[in-house]
Design a protein around this motif. Structure first.
Motif, PDB file in Angstrom:
ATOM      1  N   ASP A  91     -11.012  -3.067  23.903  1.00 44.02           N
ATOM      2  CA  ASP A  91     -10.697  -1.985  24.848  1.00 44.02           C
ATOM      3  C   ASP A  91     -11.388  -2.206  26.195  1.00 44.02           C
ATOM      4  O   ASP A  91     -10.775  -2.044  27.256  1.00 44.02           O
ATOM      5  N   THR A  92     -12.677  -2.562  26.139  1.00 43.53           N
ATOM      6  CA  THR A  92     -13.433  -2.757  27.377  1.00 43.53           C
ATOM      7  C   THR A  92     -12.942  -3.983  28.128  1.00 43.53           C
ATOM      8  O   THR A  92     -12.823  -3.970  29.361  1.00 43.53           O
ATOM      9  N   LYS A  95      -9.819  -3.149  29.990  1.00 41.13           N
ATOM     10  CA  LYS A  95     -10.145  -2.379  31.196  1.00 41.13           C
ATOM     11  C   LYS A  95     -10.655  -3.310  32.301  1.00 41.13           C
ATOM     12  O   LYS A  95     -10.306  -3.150  33.470  1.00 41.13           O
ATOM     13  N   SER A 161      -1.980  -0.350  28.619  1.00 44.29           N
ATOM     14  CA  SER A 161      -2.645   0.942  28.806  1.00 44.29           C
ATOM     15  C   SER A 161      -3.807   1.057  27.825  1.00 44.29           C
ATOM     16  O   SER A 161      -4.125   0.109  27.094  1.00 44.29           O
ATOM     17  N   GLU A 162      -4.424   2.222  27.788  1.00 42.71           N
ATOM     18  CA  GLU A 162      -5.520   2.456  26.854  1.00 42.71           C
ATOM     19  C   GLU A 162      -5.028   3.112  25.565  1.00 42.71           C
ATOM     20  O   GLU A 162      -5.823   3.486  24.715  1.00 42.71           O
ATOM     21  N   ASN A 163      -3.716   3.231  25.410  1.00 42.05           N
ATOM     22  CA  ASN A 163      -3.147   3.850  24.215  1.00 42.05           C
ATOM     23  C   ASN A 163      -3.330   2.962  22.990  1.00 42.05           C
ATOM     24  O   ASN A 163      -3.260   1.735  23.083  1.00 42.05           O
ATOM     25  N   THR A 164      -3.529   3.596  21.839  1.00 42.60           N
ATOM     26  CA  THR A 164      -3.533   2.864  20.587  1.00 42.60           C
ATOM     27  C   THR A 164      -2.096   2.512  20.229  1.00 42.60           C
ATOM     28  O   THR A 164      -1.142   3.061  20.806  1.00 42.60           O
TER      29      THR A 164
END
Length: 210
Positions: A91-92, A95, A161-164
């Protein structure tokens, strides 16, 4: 002339060892070492020399990797940055990539692969190890990109995106099983192995704009 490197890492012993290693590589030279992003910002604000590459630790006190990348995107958008991390924090890392980072290095990387990473950044603009992807260093990117269907391209946008994956399924009004099918199909077409590799490919090929 040597390619200039700045190291930003709060672990003094690691940073010093990294400096010695980089300086041992032909064509590269560390010009400064900082222990957090705030010190790097101060360096730039004093109109000092912009380095060819910044090696940026993701976890630091005062101003961490994400905060530093955010500042760089606003103030030095063309600056080449390689993230340094102790593990593959998907995740990081995603980003960081969306903020303009050109790739990431695990801190236990083999020295030969590390040298390859620096040369790859200078030659191609990005670094992708085999764990992430084979696509970035392959000559058929355009053909791979064009092989994606409209729905697969839509999935790629959501994957950046940050969506799972579960949330992506809900956004696309599809079942999680169908989403898994899209993911496996895209990974195979693009020859990527992880979501991070997919995001790197999408950014590099302009499928996802940062």
């Amino acid at each position: 002339m040597n390619q200039s490197i700045i190291i930003v890492d709060d672990h003094k012993l690691f940073a010093q060892s990294l400096q010695v290693l980089v300086n041992s590589f032909e064509g590269f030279e560390v010009i400064d070492v900082f222990k957090n992003g705030e010190e790097l910002v101060e360096y730039f604000q004093q109109n000092n020399t912009e380095p060819d590459i910044i090696l940026l630790d993701m976890r630091m006190p005062v101003m961490d990797g994400l905060e530093t990348m955010s500042w760089l995107k606003q103030n030095k958008p063309d600056q080449k940055v390689l993230a340094l991390t102790v593990d593959q924090e998907e995740d990081t890392i995603i980003k960081m990539l969306k903020l303009g980072c050109r790739g990431y290095l695990l801190k236990d990387i083999d020295p030969d692969e590390f040298e390859h990473a620096l040369n790859s950044i200078m030659e191609y603009g990005y670094y992708s190890n085999q764990t992430i992807s084979e696509a970035l260093n392959h000559g058929e990117q355009k053909e791979k990109y064009e092989s994606l269907t409209g729905r697969e391209l839509e999935f790629v946008q959501y994957a950046c995106s940050e969506n799972t994956y579960k949330e992506i399924a809900e956004e696309m009004n599809l079942s999680p099983k169908t989403i898994d099918g899209y993911r496996e199909s895209i990974f195979a077409k693009l020859r990527v192995k992880t979501r991070v590799g997919l995001v790197m490919f999408a950014i590099k090929e302009g499928i996802f704009k940062i």
